[in-house]
Each structure stands twice: as structure tokens, then as C-alpha cells.
Design a protein around this motif. Structure first.
Motif, PDB file in Angstrom:
ATOM      1  N   LEU A 123      78.018   4.707  79.434  1.00 32.27           N
ATOM      2  CA  LEU A 123      76.773   3.845  79.894  1.00 32.27           C
ATOM      3  C   LEU A 123      76.082   4.905  80.578  1.00 32.27           C
ATOM      4  O   LEU A 123      74.940   4.970  80.609  1.00 32.27           O
ATOM      5  CB  LEU A 123      77.069   2.706  80.629  1.00 32.27           C
ATOM      6  CG  LEU A 123      77.245   1.488  79.794  1.00 32.27           C
ATOM      7  CD1 LEU A 123      77.576   0.328  80.756  1.00 32.27           C
ATOM      8  CD2 LEU A 123      76.135   1.089  78.970  1.00 32.27           C
ATOM      9  N   LEU A 124      76.730   5.692  81.719  1.00 32.19           N
ATOM     10  CA  LEU A 124      76.005   6.560  82.563  1.00 32.19           C
ATOM     11  C   LEU A 124      75.568   7.777  81.823  1.00 32.19           C
ATOM     12  O   LEU A 124      74.539   8.410  82.302  1.00 32.19           O
ATOM     13  CB  LEU A 124      76.994   6.853  83.778  1.00 32.19           C
ATOM     14  CG  LEU A 124      77.298   6.097  84.911  1.00 32.19           C
ATOM     15  CD1 LEU A 124      78.350   6.395  85.638  1.00 32.19           C
ATOM     16  CD2 LEU A 124      76.130   5.252  85.341  1.00 32.19           C
ATOM     17  N   THR A 125      76.129   8.089  80.669  1.00 33.96           N
ATOM     18  CA  THR A 125      75.795   9.397  80.214  1.00 33.96           C
ATOM     19  C   THR A 125      74.646   8.719  78.838  1.00 33.96           C
ATOM     20  O   THR A 125      74.670   9.632  78.130  1.00 33.96           O
ATOM     21  CB  THR A 125      76.932  10.104  79.323  1.00 33.96           C
ATOM     22  OG1 THR A 125      77.627   9.150  78.761  1.00 33.96           O
ATOM     23  CG2 THR A 125      77.892  10.576  80.609  1.00 33.96           C
ATOM     24  N   GLU A 126      74.464   7.682  78.840  1.00 32.61           N
ATOM     25  CA  GLU A 126      73.123   7.036  77.968  1.00 32.61           C
ATOM     26  C   GLU A 126      73.564   6.852  76.639  1.00 32.61           C
ATOM     27  O   GLU A 126      73.031   7.037  75.758  1.00 32.61           O
ATOM     28  CB  GLU A 126      71.933   7.975  78.327  1.00 32.61           C
ATOM     29  CG  GLU A 126      71.349   8.106  79.520  1.00 32.61           C
ATOM     30  CD  GLU A 126      70.033   8.596  79.329  1.00 32.61           C
ATOM     31  OE1 GLU A 126      69.407   8.568  78.277  1.00 32.61           O
ATOM     32  OE2 GLU A 126      69.509   8.965  80.461  1.00 32.61           O
ATOM     33  N   LEU A 127      75.018   6.695  76.547  1.00 25.42           N
ATOM     34  CA  LEU A 127      75.632   6.213  75.093  1.00 25.42           C
ATOM     35  C   LEU A 127      75.837   4.739  75.233  1.00 25.42           C
ATOM     36  O   LEU A 127      76.775   4.275  75.511  1.00 25.42           O
ATOM     37  CB  LEU A 127      76.819   6.923  74.728  1.00 25.42           C
ATOM     38  CG  LEU A 127      76.801   8.422  74.343  1.00 25.42           C
ATOM     39  CD1 LEU A 127      77.983   8.952  74.411  1.00 25.42           C
ATOM     40  CD2 LEU A 127      76.091   8.495  73.205  1.00 25.42           C
ATOM     41  N   LEU A 128      74.570   4.131  75.564  1.00 28.10           N
ATOM     42  CA  LEU A 128      74.382   2.667  75.731  1.00 28.10           C
ATOM     43  C   LEU A 128      75.148   1.767  74.770  1.00 28.10           C
ATOM     44  O   LEU A 128      76.168   0.865  75.102  1.00 28.10           O
ATOM     45  CB  LEU A 128      73.192   2.141  76.015  1.00 28.10           C
ATOM     46  CG  LEU A 128      72.955   0.920  76.362  1.00 28.10           C
ATOM     47  CD1 LEU A 128      73.325   0.625  77.876  1.00 28.10           C
ATOM     48  CD2 LEU A 128      71.508   0.478  76.190  1.00 28.10           C
ATOM     49  N   THR A 129      75.002   1.967  73.422  1.00 33.67           N
ATOM     50  CA  THR A 129      75.612   1.237  72.491  1.00 33.67           C
ATOM     51  C   THR A 129      77.324   1.368  72.591  1.00 33.67           C
ATOM     52  O   THR A 129      77.947   0.359  72.482  1.00 33.67           O
ATOM     53  CB  THR A 129      74.977   1.384  71.016  1.00 33.67           C
ATOM     54  OG1 THR A 129      73.973   1.281  71.047  1.00 33.67           O
ATOM     55  CG2 THR A 129      75.763   0.376  70.215  1.00 33.67           C
ATOM     56  N   MET A 130      77.550   2.510  72.391  1.00 36.69           N
ATOM     57  CA  MET A 130      78.994   2.911  72.582  1.00 36.69           C
ATOM     58  C   MET A 130      79.499   2.309  73.711  1.00 36.69           C
ATOM     59  O   MET A 130      80.730   1.836  73.775  1.00 36.69           O
ATOM     60  CB  MET A 130      79.247   4.346  72.256  1.00 36.69           C
ATOM     61  CG  MET A 130      80.410   4.602  71.978  1.00 36.69           C
ATOM     62  SD  MET A 130      81.422   4.069  70.374  1.00 36.69           S
ATOM     63  CE  MET A 130      81.734   5.416  69.561  1.00 36.69           C
ATOM     64  N   GLY A 131      79.109   2.414  74.951  1.00 35.37           N
ATOM     65  CA  GLY A 131      79.574   2.050  76.295  1.00 35.37           C
ATOM     66  C   GLY A 131      79.772   0.446  76.285  1.00 35.37           C
ATOM     67  O   GLY A 131      80.731  -0.032  76.789  1.00 35.37           O
ATOM     68  N   LEU A 132      78.674  -0.110  75.772  1.00 39.03           N
ATOM     69  CA  LEU A 132      78.658  -1.758  75.563  1.00 39.03           C
ATOM     70  C   LEU A 132      79.955  -2.053  74.835  1.00 39.03           C
ATOM     71  O   LEU A 132      80.482  -3.075  74.967  1.00 39.03           O
ATOM     72  CB  LEU A 132      77.489  -2.301  75.332  1.00 39.03           C
ATOM     73  CG  LEU A 132      76.426  -2.111  76.235  1.00 39.03           C
ATOM     74  CD1 LEU A 132      75.102  -2.749  75.771  1.00 39.03           C
ATOM     75  CD2 LEU A 132      76.864  -3.049  77.536  1.00 39.03           C
ATOM     76  N   LEU A 133      79.963  -1.576  73.346  1.00 36.89           N
ATOM     77  CA  LEU A 133      81.147  -1.610  72.756  1.00 36.89           C
ATOM     78  C   LEU A 133      82.309  -1.641  73.381  1.00 36.89           C
ATOM     79  O   LEU A 133      83.274  -2.199  73.131  1.00 36.89           O
ATOM     80  CB  LEU A 133      80.913  -0.823  71.300  1.00 36.89           C
ATOM     81  CG  LEU A 133      81.757  -1.004  70.362  1.00 36.89           C
ATOM     82  CD1 LEU A 133      81.609  -2.603  69.847  1.00 36.89           C
ATOM     83  CD2 LEU A 133      81.634  -0.093  69.211  1.00 36.89           C
ATOM     84  N   THR A 134      82.693  -0.396  73.885  1.00 34.05           N
ATOM     85  CA  THR A 134      83.884  -0.081  74.560  1.00 34.05           C
ATOM     86  C   THR A 134      84.171  -0.949  75.695  1.00 34.05           C
ATOM     87  O   THR A 134      85.147  -1.691  75.783  1.00 34.05           O
ATOM     88  CB  THR A 134      83.853   1.250  75.211  1.00 34.05           C
ATOM     89  OG1 THR A 134      83.627   2.122  74.102  1.00 34.05           O
ATOM     90  CG2 THR A 134      85.253   1.675  75.468  1.00 34.05           C
ATOM     91  N   ILE A 135      83.365  -1.358  76.413  1.00 32.19           N
ATOM     92  CA  ILE A 135      83.594  -2.347  77.588  1.00 32.19           C
ATOM     93  C   ILE A 135      83.930  -3.660  76.940  1.00 32.19           C
ATOM     94  O   ILE A 135      84.638  -4.477  77.500  1.00 32.19           O
ATOM     95  CB  ILE A 135      82.205  -2.426  78.588  1.00 32.19           C
ATOM     96  CG1 ILE A 135      82.353  -1.291  79.284  1.00 32.19           C
ATOM     97  CG2 ILE A 135      82.291  -3.531  79.556  1.00 32.19           C
ATOM     98  CD1 ILE A 135      80.851  -0.974  80.117  1.00 32.19           C
ATOM     99  N   SER A 136      83.127  -4.176  75.845  1.00 29.98           N
ATOM    100  CA  SER A 136      83.162  -5.613  75.525  1.00 29.98           C
ATOM    101  C   SER A 136      84.637  -5.660  74.798  1.00 29.98           C
ATOM    102  O   SER A 136      85.235  -6.726  75.003  1.00 29.98           O
ATOM    103  CB  SER A 136      82.179  -6.134  74.555  1.00 29.98           C
ATOM    104  OG  SER A 136      81.960  -5.054  73.546  1.00 29.98           O
ATOM    105  N   THR A 137      85.036  -4.568  74.141  1.00 33.83           N
ATOM    106  CA  THR A 137      86.486  -4.597  73.400  1.00 33.83           C
ATOM    107  C   THR A 137      87.370  -4.822  74.342  1.00 33.83           C
ATOM    108  O   THR A 137      88.510  -5.369  74.184  1.00 33.83           O
ATOM    109  CB  THR A 137      86.659  -3.214  72.668  1.00 33.83           C
ATOM    110  OG1 THR A 137      85.462  -3.314  71.544  1.00 33.83           O
ATOM    111  CG2 THR A 137      87.719  -3.138  71.991  1.00 33.83           C
ATOM    112  N   ALA A 138      87.285  -3.711  75.636  1.00 31.06           N
ATOM    113  CA  ALA A 138      88.389  -3.698  76.357  1.00 31.06           C
ATOM    114  C   ALA A 138      88.284  -5.025  77.226  1.00 31.06           C
ATOM    115  O   ALA A 138      89.493  -5.728  77.765  1.00 31.06           O
ATOM    116  CB  ALA A 138      88.065  -2.635  77.759  1.00 31.06           C
TER     117      ALA A 138
END
Length: 192
Positions: A123-138
Motif C-alpha cells: 500500500l505504501l509503495t502504491e501497489l494499492l490493489t495488490m496491497g488491499l488483496l493481500t491484507i484482505s486475504t490475510a
């Protein structure tokens, strides 16, 4: 001892009385004296045999009663030891399961924290979709794991309560029925 003593004294008195009452002890006179003495000795032998058999029966009965008391005491001690062993084993299993669950919880928590950290980094490195997907999966995996852990804890508590009430009542520890094999499926070995 006194039972035999009175019998011996009675035989001796009868013998002395017969000897004193015998008119003449020549020729057939001895035979008239020996036949009553033999009869008295014969009946005295039966009397002593009866006394001895009753005494031996009493001793055998007392020995059987003593052995039965000892056997009962041994069985009671064995049952107590078995119950203590089962309780100790259950406590040890519960303790080991608790330790294993706490270690697993720590490892899983660390893995989820790492995954959430990776998602936050994305999320901080501006990969917003991938970050949200990773956080929601976790988060979903963590939620599922927590729900499963609560379900297992509730089930373990229920099993421990059931086992505790069964042990107090003296029943078996487990409530699973014993499976038996029907006689029709059991093969008999050939007789020699």
C-alpha cells in the motif's frame, strides 16, 4: 489338642476297665478282650478322623475367605491406580495440546503479521490493489483460523467435562461404543 486328649483318655479308661473286668486271660479269654478293644479303637479312629476333617474344612474355609479379601483389596488398588493413571494421562495430553496450540498460534500469528506487513508495504509503495488483496486475504485467513481455534477449544472443554463426569461415575473414559466383529466373518483356524 484337647479334643484328641479326651478321646485318648477315654480309650485308655475303657482299656483298663476291660482288662480289670476280664475273668480269665488264658486261651480264648484274650480274644474276648482284644475284640472289644479293637472295636473301641476302630470307633475312636473314626471320631478322630471326623474331628480332623472338620478342622481342615474350617481352615480351608478361612484361607479361602482370606484370599478373597486379599483379591478384593488387590482389585480395588489396581482400579484406583488405573483411574489415577488415566487422569494423569489426560492432564498430560491436555497440557501438551495446550503447549502445541500456543506454539502453533504464535507461528500462525507471526505469519499473518508478516502477510499484513507485506500488504501494508505494498500500500505504501502504491501497489494499492495488490496491497488491499493481500491484507484482505490475510484478514480472512486469520478470521477463519480464530474461528476454528474457538471451535476446537469449545469441543475440548466439552470432552473434558464429559470425561470428568464419566470418571466420577466410574464409567469408561471414552463414550465410543466398542465395535465387534460378527461370528460369520471370523474364520476359525483348522483343528489339528
Amino acid at each position: 489338642m484337647f479334643k484328641y486328649f479326651f478321646g485318648i483318655v477315654a480309650v485308655q479308661i475303657a482299656t483298663v476297665a476291660l482288662v480289670l473286668l476280664a475273668p480269665e486271660l488264658e486261651g480264648i479269654g484274650w480274644l474276648r478282650l482284644l475284640i472289644p478293644l479293637f472295636v473301641i479303637g476302630f470307633f475312636t479312629a473314626f471320631w478322630f478322623n471326623s474331628i480332623a476333617s472338620h478342622k481342615s474344612k474350617d481352615e480351608v474355609y478361612e484361607a479361602k475367605a482370606q484370599h478373597a479379601r486379599e483379591r478384593e483389596k488387590i482389585q480395588l488398588n489396581a482400579e484406583r491406580a488405573k483411574t489415577k493413571l488415566v487422569q494423569k494421562t489426560q492432564q498430560q495430553i491436555a497440557r501438551e495440546a495446550k503447549i502445541t496450540h500456543s506454539k502453533a498460534n504464535f507461528k500462525v500469528g507471526a505469519a499473518f503479521a508478516g502477510t499484513i506487513g507485506a500488504g501494508a508495504l505494498m500500500l505504501l509503495t502504491e501497489l494499492l490493489t495488490m496491497g488491499l488483496l493481500t491484507i484482505s486475504t490475510a484478514g480472512g485467513a486469520l478470521g477463519g483460523y480464530v474461528m476454528r481455534a474457538r471451535k476446537e477449544t469449545k469441543l475440548l472443554k466439552q470432552i473434558n467435562q464429559n470425561n470428568g463426569s464419566d470418571n466420577q461415575a466410574g464409567n469408561n473414559v471414552l463414550k465410543k461404543p466398542v465395535k465387534t466383529i460378527p461370528k460369520s466373518k471370523v474364520k476359525s483356524s483348522p483343528k489339528k
